[in-house]
Design an enzyme around this catalytic site. Structure first.
Site, mmCIF file in Angstrom:
data_model
loop_
_atom_site.group_PDB
_atom_site.id
_atom_site.type_symbol
_atom_site.label_atom_id
_atom_site.label_comp_id
_atom_site.label_asym_id
_atom_site.label_seq_id
_atom_site.Cartn_x
_atom_site.Cartn_y
_atom_site.Cartn_z
ATOM 1 N N THR A 109 44.339 40.538 35.225
ATOM 2 C CA THR A 109 45.738 40.290 35.585
ATOM 3 C C THR A 109 45.847 39.241 36.683
ATOM 4 O OG1 THR A 109 46.235 42.590 35.069
ATOM 5 C CG2 THR A 109 47.871 41.379 36.344
ATOM 6 N N THR A 110 44.991 39.361 37.705
ATOM 7 C CA THR A 110 45.016 38.435 38.831
ATOM 8 C C THR A 110 44.653 37.021 38.412
ATOM 9 O OG1 THR A 110 44.445 40.281 40.275
ATOM 10 C CG2 THR A 110 44.137 38.085 41.190
ATOM 11 N N ILE A 125 37.440 47.130 42.080
ATOM 12 C CA ILE A 125 37.685 45.776 41.582
ATOM 13 C C ILE A 125 38.910 45.309 42.355
ATOM 14 C CG2 ILE A 125 38.343 44.323 39.630
ATOM 15 C CD1 ILE A 125 36.720 46.189 37.833
#
Length: 294
Positions: free
Chosen positions: A46-47, A206
């Site tokens: 997503t990042t 994470i």
């Protein structure tokens, strides 16, 4: 699965002003993390703005990061979605020669039942040649993968080795830790909760903020894994303000503002995301000064 214990970082995809990939910045970011204690790198999560990175660009990212990394750290590749057949097709067409694991998000938007989530990951596990880290992030998927579903998958498939849990729900974390198989990893996907989860028996994180402050964040997690709560929380408390700020508007605009302040990359993001506001950038830059980073 010791390679997934400790601090993994969800890499951003740096962009130039024209929104093409900034490979020079990406190289700086990868080297910065390798040199400062990060344990493994996650590509196209997503990042990394995976939803606006094309399939061709994704292959470029994997090739480039693999070339820079030179086998120094394990690499995890994000492959997930709400179309099970398309996820399987992508897995079957991916070159995994430099990849150590797959991070696969629970199906979003469709809001499947728990049985639907199970069957989705069952189908993926049956074709995936690499260890799978499940990813539960109900704030983005609008569907919570319950602990009993995660544990069922962990017990039924040897190549499902971990979950990145990001429900921001301490009770759910504790239920996972209580009921999981012995060798199954509970990885925090919540930067603010990661240390507490590690101290409770989790395997690491994470992280988003970890890629900007890898030395401090990795040290905190290692202290947590060693059961040194007091020393670890000293670091946690120092990092609390900036960790909160990066999620104030959207991710990854916040972390890109931090990395811009560190002169590693630019703050550009692709629509529908927009850059962090000037106010947030000012707050972040001030916090970097407090941390002695600018």
């Amino acid at each position: 699965m010791k390679k997934f214990i400790g601090t993994g970082v969800a890499l951003i995809t740096p962009f130039n002003a024209d929104l093409s990939i900034d490979f020079d910045a990406l190289e700086r970011l990868v080297e910065y993390n390798i040199s400062n204690g990060t344990n493994y790198l996650v590509i196209s999560g997503t990042t990394g703005e995976s939803v606006t990175v094309t399939s061709a660009e994704k292959k470029e990212l994997v090739t480039f990061i693999s070339k820079v990394n030179k086998g120094r750290l394990p690499l995890v590749l994000g492959i997930g979605g709400n179309n099970t057949a398309e996820v399987i097709k992508e897995i079957q067409s991916t070159d995994f020669s430099e990849i150590d694991g797959v991070l696969s998000v629970s199906p979003y938007y469709s809001k499947p039942t728990q049985e639907g989530i199970y069957q989705h990951f069952k189908a993926i596990a049956e074709v995936c040649p690499k260890p799978i880290i499940l990813y539960n992030v109900p704030g983005r998927t609008s569907s919570n993968m319950l602990p009993e579903t995660t544990v069922r998958l962990a017990k039924d498939f040897e190549n499902i080795v971990a979950v990145k849990e990001a429900a921001n729900n301490v009770q759910q974390y504790l239920e996972l830790l209580r009921t999981k198989p012995n060798d199954f990893l509970i990885i925090s996907g919540d930067d603010d909760l990661a240390l507490g989860i590690v101290l409770a028996g989790g395997s690491g994180v994470i992280s988003v903020i970890g890629q900007a402050l890898p030395e401090e964040y990795s040290k905190m997690i290692q202290l947590g894994l060693a059961g040194k709560a007091k020393e670890a929380y000293e670091i946690h408390f120092k990092l609390m303000p900036i960790t909160g700020h990066i999620f104030a508007e959207n991710n990854p605009a916040g972390i890109k503002a931090v990395l811009s302040g560190l002169k590693i990359s630019k703050p550009h993001v692709r629509l529908p995301l927009v850059e962090a506001t000037k106010n947030l950038k000012d707050i972040i830059n001030n916090e970097l000064k407090v941390l002695g980073k600018s």
